[in-house]
Design a protein around this motif. Structure first.
Motif, mmCIF file in Angstrom:
data_model
loop_
_atom_site.group_PDB
_atom_site.id
_atom_site.type_symbol
_atom_site.label_atom_id
_atom_site.label_comp_id
_atom_site.label_asym_id
_atom_site.label_seq_id
_atom_site.Cartn_x
_atom_site.Cartn_y
_atom_site.Cartn_z
ATOM 1 N N LEU A 140 0.807 -1.223 0.000
ATOM 2 C CA LEU A 140 0.000 0.000 0.000
ATOM 3 C C LEU A 140 0.847 1.284 0.000
ATOM 4 O O LEU A 140 0.305 2.382 -0.117
ATOM 5 C CB LEU A 140 -0.915 -0.018 1.238
ATOM 6 C CG LEU A 140 -2.290 0.621 1.129
ATOM 7 C CD1 LEU A 140 -3.057 0.120 -0.092
ATOM 8 C CD2 LEU A 140 -3.100 0.337 2.392
ATOM 9 N N THR A 141 2.143 1.164 0.129
ATOM 10 C CA THR A 141 3.010 2.356 0.139
ATOM 11 C C THR A 141 2.982 3.041 -1.229
ATOM 12 O O THR A 141 3.127 2.382 -2.258
ATOM 13 C CB THR A 141 4.464 1.934 0.499
ATOM 14 O OG1 THR A 141 4.446 1.409 1.816
ATOM 15 C CG2 THR A 141 5.426 3.104 0.418
ATOM 16 N N ALA A 142 2.802 4.345 -1.222
ATOM 17 C CA ALA A 142 2.657 5.087 -2.481
ATOM 18 C C ALA A 142 3.973 5.109 -3.277
ATOM 19 O O ALA A 142 5.052 5.155 -2.696
ATOM 20 C CB ALA A 142 2.219 6.513 -2.180
ATOM 21 N N PRO A 150 8.760 2.383 3.025
ATOM 22 C CA PRO A 150 8.269 1.438 4.044
ATOM 23 C C PRO A 150 7.501 0.263 3.428
ATOM 24 O O PRO A 150 6.920 0.384 2.353
ATOM 25 C CB PRO A 150 7.330 2.289 4.903
ATOM 26 C CG PRO A 150 7.111 3.555 4.173
ATOM 27 C CD PRO A 150 8.123 3.701 3.083
ATOM 28 N N PHE A 151 7.524 -0.834 4.144
ATOM 29 C CA PHE A 151 6.802 -2.032 3.673
ATOM 30 C C PHE A 151 5.385 -2.056 4.249
ATOM 31 O O PHE A 151 5.172 -1.719 5.420
ATOM 32 C CB PHE A 151 7.544 -3.299 4.097
ATOM 33 C CG PHE A 151 8.920 -3.431 3.483
ATOM 34 C CD1 PHE A 151 9.104 -3.405 2.104
ATOM 35 C CD2 PHE A 151 10.054 -3.598 4.282
ATOM 36 C CE1 PHE A 151 10.362 -3.533 1.535
ATOM 37 C CE2 PHE A 151 11.319 -3.727 3.723
ATOM 38 C CZ PHE A 151 11.470 -3.693 2.344
ATOM 39 N N HIS A 152 4.432 -2.445 3.416
ATOM 40 C CA HIS A 152 3.040 -2.616 3.868
ATOM 41 C C HIS A 152 2.386 -3.672 2.973
ATOM 42 O O HIS A 152 1.570 -3.354 2.103
ATOM 43 C CB HIS A 152 2.283 -1.282 3.774
ATOM 44 C CG HIS A 152 0.891 -1.341 4.339
ATOM 45 N ND1 HIS A 152 0.272 -0.279 4.936
ATOM 46 C CD2 HIS A 152 -0.012 -2.360 4.405
ATOM 47 C CE1 HIS A 152 -0.939 -0.617 5.334
ATOM 48 N NE2 HIS A 152 -1.141 -1.884 5.016
ATOM 49 N N PRO A 153 2.775 -4.958 3.179
ATOM 50 C CA PRO A 153 2.275 -6.008 2.272
ATOM 51 C C PRO A 153 0.772 -6.198 2.387
ATOM 52 O O PRO A 153 0.175 -5.906 3.426
ATOM 53 C CB PRO A 153 3.040 -7.254 2.739
ATOM 54 C CG PRO A 153 3.460 -6.964 4.136
ATOM 55 C CD PRO A 153 3.655 -5.482 4.229
ATOM 56 N N ASN A 220 -9.333 -6.696 -11.658
ATOM 57 C CA ASN A 220 -9.062 -5.270 -11.481
ATOM 58 C C ASN A 220 -8.207 -4.700 -12.633
ATOM 59 O O ASN A 220 -7.007 -4.985 -12.731
ATOM 60 C CB ASN A 220 -8.341 -5.098 -10.131
ATOM 61 C CG ASN A 220 -7.949 -3.666 -9.858
ATOM 62 O OD1 ASN A 220 -8.398 -2.735 -10.527
ATOM 63 N ND2 ASN A 220 -7.089 -3.489 -8.862
ATOM 64 N N LEU A 221 -8.815 -3.875 -13.453
ATOM 65 C CA LEU A 221 -8.093 -3.294 -14.603
ATOM 66 C C LEU A 221 -7.336 -2.026 -14.228
ATOM 67 O O LEU A 221 -6.535 -1.508 -15.005
ATOM 68 C CB LEU A 221 -9.081 -2.958 -15.734
ATOM 69 C CG LEU A 221 -9.872 -4.111 -16.336
ATOM 70 C CD1 LEU A 221 -10.755 -3.605 -17.475
ATOM 71 C CD2 LEU A 221 -8.949 -5.213 -16.848
ATOM 72 N N ASP A 222 -7.618 -1.486 -13.029
ATOM 73 C CA ASP A 222 -7.016 -0.205 -12.636
ATOM 74 C C ASP A 222 -5.643 -0.358 -11.977
ATOM 75 O O ASP A 222 -4.957 0.641 -11.759
ATOM 76 C CB ASP A 222 -7.940 0.529 -11.641
ATOM 77 C CG ASP A 222 -9.262 0.899 -12.295
ATOM 78 O OD1 ASP A 222 -9.234 1.270 -13.488
ATOM 79 O OD2 ASP A 222 -10.313 0.798 -11.625
ATOM 80 N N ALA A 223 -5.259 -1.591 -11.632
ATOM 81 C CA ALA A 223 -3.979 -1.780 -10.951
ATOM 82 C C ALA A 223 -2.847 -1.276 -11.842
ATOM 83 O O ALA A 223 -2.841 -1.523 -13.049
ATOM 84 C CB ALA A 223 -3.774 -3.260 -10.623
ATOM 85 N N ARG A 286 -9.075 -9.589 -5.865
ATOM 86 C CA ARG A 286 -8.418 -10.104 -4.656
ATOM 87 C C ARG A 286 -9.042 -9.491 -3.412
ATOM 88 O O ARG A 286 -9.541 -8.362 -3.466
ATOM 89 C CB ARG A 286 -6.930 -9.744 -4.714
ATOM 90 C CG ARG A 286 -6.296 -10.496 -5.855
ATOM 91 C CD ARG A 286 -4.967 -9.969 -6.279
ATOM 92 N NE ARG A 286 -4.574 -10.749 -7.456
ATOM 93 C CZ ARG A 286 -3.380 -10.760 -7.981
ATOM 94 N NH1 ARG A 286 -2.422 -10.023 -7.467
ATOM 95 N NH2 ARG A 286 -3.125 -11.511 -9.033
ATOM 96 N N PRO A 287 -8.999 -10.190 -2.273
ATOM 97 C CA PRO A 287 -9.532 -9.614 -1.038
ATOM 98 C C PRO A 287 -8.893 -8.251 -0.741
ATOM 99 O O PRO A 287 -9.540 -7.350 -0.215
ATOM 100 C CB PRO A 287 -9.158 -10.642 0.033
ATOM 101 C CG PRO A 287 -9.029 -11.932 -0.722
ATOM 102 C CD PRO A 287 -8.508 -11.575 -2.075
ATOM 103 N N ALA A 288 -7.607 -8.111 -1.062
ATOM 104 C CA ALA A 288 -6.920 -6.810 -0.987
ATOM 105 C C ALA A 288 -5.920 -6.798 -2.138
ATOM 106 O O ALA A 288 -5.140 -7.744 -2.285
ATOM 107 C CB ALA A 288 -6.200 -6.661 0.344
ATOM 108 N N ASP A 289 -5.960 -5.755 -2.947
ATOM 109 C CA ASP A 289 -5.012 -5.684 -4.066
ATOM 110 C C ASP A 289 -3.960 -4.613 -3.761
ATOM 111 O O ASP A 289 -4.113 -3.815 -2.835
ATOM 112 C CB ASP A 289 -5.744 -5.353 -5.379
ATOM 113 C CG ASP A 289 -4.996 -5.877 -6.617
ATOM 114 O OD1 ASP A 289 -3.827 -6.312 -6.484
ATOM 115 O OD2 ASP A 289 -5.581 -5.849 -7.713
ATOM 116 N N VAL A 290 -2.923 -4.612 -4.542
ATOM 117 C CA VAL A 290 -1.881 -3.588 -4.442
ATOM 118 C C VAL A 290 -2.153 -2.590 -5.565
ATOM 119 O O VAL A 290 -2.094 -2.954 -6.736
ATOM 120 C CB VAL A 290 -0.484 -4.230 -4.583
ATOM 121 C CG1 VAL A 290 0.585 -3.171 -4.749
ATOM 122 C CG2 VAL A 290 -0.196 -5.110 -3.382
ATOM 123 N N PRO A 291 -2.507 -1.343 -5.221
ATOM 124 C CA PRO A 291 -2.993 -0.445 -6.271
ATOM 125 C C PRO A 291 -1.925 0.040 -7.244
ATOM 126 O O PRO A 291 -2.177 0.117 -8.447
ATOM 127 C CB PRO A 291 -3.591 0.735 -5.493
ATOM 128 C CG PRO A 291 -3.024 0.647 -4.118
ATOM 129 C CD PRO A 291 -2.642 -0.773 -3.871
#
Ligand code: NAP
Ligand code: F7E
Length: 331
Positions: A140-142, A150-153, A220-223, A286-291
């Motif tokens: 989730l890190t921008a 920073p890591f935020h898996p 998700n096509l926006d990733a 996915r339950p949580a995706d990486v944007p």
């Protein structure tokens, strides 16, 4: 002079097969661990271009049956082979699958790495270790993400890889091991597994163009992803183990596109409009995706001279051409 020896876990995967070719071209003796399956041929197909019959004399590629869930096997192999370099590429590497198989993913992807590091210690040899870390650890890190981000898996896979990453750092700091992590962003090729999004798209383009299928279902096509070319990424792995110091690097192109952009380019390369063939299916969400993953590769460029040459749009064309050629189509 005797040849340098390398041991590769995950040798049968996309990266393992390209790394094997690179090391054989550099005159290494290459050893790889392949998993037992009921049909061995299935998981060594990517090695077909370099496979050497065990009965050939003077061969430099050796495949050993094994698994990173078996600690004793790792100790025995490392003690017997005494490789100068070890590349730990073995993983349950599919992010979506890791939500369905979190325990299994942790066992292979997280504990597999620490088993390997312990096996190096137990066998008492002086060797350099490359750990295949991933941009999924940033989660989730921008962007842009560099070595200090920073890591935020966001998935069991990302969390497992973070354990493996910190284990690598810890063994370096605790025992003075030459153990390094390449924090690689997405890298693809015609050898990419068929269920990762780029290959799923380029394979569908080829099959739709050939009239075998009509559509492909995506999530998700926006990733946003920073997609590079796998043969270039295995060069980065090798360079990191030749460096005078053990240093972790981000390995990325620095450019990015959405899944939608990639699909549009891939379909357009075959003269098709993606909007006529791409449909949505929730099961690929996915339950949580990486944007958004966009790497900053300036440190690896500055310190060891690695720079990506192929970017996502050319990559899409390379992969579509390969998938069409496999069906006997295209130029
Ligand atoms: P891949 O194609 O999925 O290959 C994974 C390899 O690991 C395969 O050879 C697989 O064997 C092997 N493996 C799986 N479970 C194992 C086990 N229990 N014991 C021993 N081997 C096992 O992955 P890749 O794309 O080449 O990636 C290589 C490494 O880099 C992986 O660790 C991945 O997580 C990491 N990575 C990849 C990317 C990327 O974009 N490609 C980016 C960052 C990091 P089978 O052939 O038998 O399945
Ligand atoms: O998904 C979206 C999906 O599975 C990319 C692994 O090599 O790179 C890879 O992980 C994006 C995601 O790769 C579909 O939601 C949409 O946002 O190709 P992917 P990944 O998850 O980025 C990292 C760096 C690794 O380390 C991993 O090992 O595409 N997406 N529709 C889809 N993804 C898939 N697979 N299938 C779809 O239908």
């Amino acid at each position: 002079m005797t040849a340098k020896k390398a041991l590769i876990t995950g040798i049968s995967g996309q990266d393992g097969s390209y790394l094997t070719e690179l090391l054989l071209a550099k005159d290494y003796e290459v050893h790889g661990i392949v998993r037992h399956t009921s049909s061995l041929i299935a998981n060594t197909s990517r090695l077909a271009p370099v496979y050497q019959d065990p009965h050939e004399s003077g061969r430099r590629l050796f495949l050993h049956k094994g698994d990173v869930t078996d600690a004793g096997l790792l100790v025995n192999l490392i003690r017997d082979i005494r490789p100068e370099e070890i590349y730990n590429l073995a993983a349950q590497s599919h992010v979506r699958v890791s939500f369905d198989l979190p325990d299994y993913t942790a066992n292979v992807t997280a504990l597999g790495a620490i088993r390997l590091l312990e096996a190096v210690r137990a066998s008492g040899i002086d060797t350099r270790v490359y750990q295949a870390s991933t941009s999924e650890m940033f989660g989730l890190t921008a962007p842009p993400q560099d070595e200090r981000a920073p890591f935020h898996p966001r998935s069991p896979y990302g969390i497992a890889k973070l354990f493996a990453h910190w284990s690598t750092v810890n063994y370096r700091e605790s025992y003075g091991m030459f153990a390094v992590s390449g924090i690689a962003f997405n890298h693809e090729s015609p050898r990419r597994g068929e269920t990762f999004v780029t290959r799923k798209i380029t394979r569908a383009v080829a099959r739709i163009k050939a009239g075998i299928e009509k559509r492909v279902y995506l999530g998700n096509l926006d990733a946003v992803r920073d997609w590079g070319y796998a043969p270039e990424y295995v060069e980065a792995m090798w360079l990191m183990l030749q460096h005078s110091e053990p240093v972790d690097y981000v390995v990325a192109t620095g450019r990015s596109a959405t899944v939608r952009d990639f699909a549009e380019a891939a379909f357009a390369h075959a003269g098709l409009d993606w909007r006529d063939h791409v449909e949505h299916d929730d099961r690929y969400e996915r339950p949580a995706d990486v944007p958004e993953l966009i790497g900053d590769p300036s440190k690896i460029a500055r310190e060891i001279g690695w720079k990506a040459k192929v970017h996502w749009d050319e990559l899409a064309r390379i992969m579509v051409d390969a998938d069409r050629a496999a069906l006997g189509e295209g130029a």
